[in-house]
Design a protein around this motif. Structure first.
Motif, PDB file in Angstrom:
ATOM      1  N   ASN A 106       0.850  -1.178   0.000  1.00  0.00           N
ATOM      2  CA  ASN A 106       0.000   0.000   0.000  1.00  0.00           C
ATOM      3  C   ASN A 106       0.896   1.242   0.000  1.00  0.00           C
ATOM      4  O   ASN A 106       1.799   1.349   0.841  1.00  0.00           O
ATOM      5  CB  ASN A 106      -0.909  -0.018   1.238  1.00  0.00           C
ATOM      6  CG  ASN A 106      -1.955   1.067   1.212  1.00  0.00           C
ATOM      7  OD1 ASN A 106      -1.726   2.165   0.713  1.00  0.00           O
ATOM      8  ND2 ASN A 106      -3.119   0.761   1.764  1.00  0.00           N
ATOM      9  N   GLU A 107       0.634   2.164  -0.890  1.00  0.00           N
ATOM     10  CA  GLU A 107       1.443   3.373  -0.988  1.00  0.00           C
ATOM     11  C   GLU A 107       1.445   4.175   0.309  1.00  0.00           C
ATOM     12  O   GLU A 107       2.374   4.921   0.591  1.00  0.00           O
ATOM     13  CB  GLU A 107       0.969   4.257  -2.150  1.00  0.00           C
ATOM     14  CG  GLU A 107       1.284   3.707  -3.527  1.00  0.00           C
ATOM     15  CD  GLU A 107       0.236   2.711  -4.021  1.00  0.00           C
ATOM     16  OE1 GLU A 107      -0.779   2.464  -3.313  1.00  0.00           O
ATOM     17  OE2 GLU A 107       0.434   2.157  -5.122  1.00  0.00           O
ATOM     18  N   TYR A 117       1.508   9.687  -1.741  1.00  0.00           N
ATOM     19  CA  TYR A 117       0.983   9.253  -3.028  1.00  0.00           C
ATOM     20  C   TYR A 117      -0.395   9.847  -3.230  1.00  0.00           C
ATOM     21  O   TYR A 117      -1.261   9.752  -2.354  1.00  0.00           O
ATOM     22  CB  TYR A 117       0.915   7.726  -3.106  1.00  0.00           C
ATOM     23  CG  TYR A 117       0.453   7.222  -4.446  1.00  0.00           C
ATOM     24  CD1 TYR A 117       1.230   7.418  -5.582  1.00  0.00           C
ATOM     25  CD2 TYR A 117      -0.771   6.576  -4.583  1.00  0.00           C
ATOM     26  CE1 TYR A 117       0.808   6.974  -6.818  1.00  0.00           C
ATOM     27  CE2 TYR A 117      -1.196   6.116  -5.818  1.00  0.00           C
ATOM     28  CZ  TYR A 117      -0.405   6.325  -6.933  1.00  0.00           C
ATOM     29  OH  TYR A 117      -0.826   5.884  -8.167  1.00  0.00           O
ATOM     30  N   ARG A 119      -3.351   9.214  -5.478  1.00  0.00           N
ATOM     31  CA  ARG A 119      -3.887   8.212  -6.404  1.00  0.00           C
ATOM     32  C   ARG A 119      -4.598   8.884  -7.588  1.00  0.00           C
ATOM     33  O   ARG A 119      -4.491   8.429  -8.733  1.00  0.00           O
ATOM     34  CB  ARG A 119      -4.835   7.265  -5.669  1.00  0.00           C
ATOM     35  CG  ARG A 119      -5.279   6.083  -6.506  1.00  0.00           C
ATOM     36  CD  ARG A 119      -6.063   5.048  -5.716  1.00  0.00           C
ATOM     37  NE  ARG A 119      -5.321   4.479  -4.617  1.00  0.00           N
ATOM     38  CZ  ARG A 119      -4.379   3.538  -4.719  1.00  0.00           C
ATOM     39  NH1 ARG A 119      -4.050   3.086  -5.902  1.00  0.00           N
ATOM     40  NH2 ARG A 119      -3.769   3.065  -3.658  1.00  0.00           N
ATOM     41  N   GLY A 122      -1.923  10.056  -9.790  1.00  0.00           N
ATOM     42  CA  GLY A 122      -0.907   9.046 -10.114  1.00  0.00           C
ATOM     43  C   GLY A 122       0.497   9.570  -9.868  1.00  0.00           C
ATOM     44  O   GLY A 122       1.411   9.303 -10.639  1.00  0.00           O
TER      45      GLY A 122
END
Length: 183
Positions: A106-107, A117, A119, A122
């Motif tokens: 998991n970032e 991060y 999402r 990106g």
């Protein structure tokens, strides 16, 4: 705000200690988003020693790091989410290099090291701190953050000790001395 628990250039911080004296002059970080893997390469490890007491503290710290498995030293809590953790210490011509490899699922796990991060975009990002002398070809500086697209390998280098003063430099002790007992 999430506290940054792991300092890339302080080797002992990966084991949950906040009093590490052995640090890297240069640290290169590679993130492989598709493989969910992080590599941290610390080069030119050294310690600042000003007294006999400092020498004893650094030697004890180095012994702990060299024998962390035998001494059953745990990884830092901030690394609990990482599925794979590996530390390799390699001698080089004049010093020691550490190579850490971390696998994540998991970032959000990267936050302990100050890597964020987004999402929706990106993109990964890290805070810009001029004192760290961050160098990268895969990111761009946007305001107070270095921003990296997550579609390929991300690499950056930090050199927080790049501009050491002359007075400060005379106290540097290369890790080769610490490990081998000589300079």
């Amino acid at each position: 705000m999430v506290e940054i628990e792991i300092l890339f250039y302080v080797l002992k911080s990966f084991f949950g200690f906040d009093d590490g004296r052995i640090v890297a002059d240069k640290t290169t970080i590679h993130i492989y988003p598709q493989e969910q893997r992080l590599e941290i390469i610390q080069t030119d490890l050294f310690a600042v020693i000003q007294s006999e007491e400092d020498t004893n503290i650094v030697l004890a710290e180095w012994d702990t790091l060299l024998h962390w498995k035998e001494k059953d030293i745990s990884w830092a809590e901030g690394l609990d989410g990482f599925s794979m953790k590996c530390l390799i210490l390699r001698p080089t011509e004049k010093t020691i290099e550490s190579h850490l490899i971390l696998g994540y699922s998991n970032e959000k796990d990267l936050r302990a090291m100050g890597i964020w991060y987004d999402r929706g975009k990106g993109q990964f990002s890290i805070n810009h701190n001029p004192a760290n002398h961050i160098q990268t070809e895969s990111g761009k500086l946007v305001g107070n953050y270095w921003v990296f697209d997550s579609n390929g390998r991300i690499s950056f280098t930090i050199e927080p000790f790049l501009r050491k003063s002359g007075n400060y430099q005379k106290f540097f002790l290369p890790s080769g001395w610490v490990a081998g007992g000589k300079e």
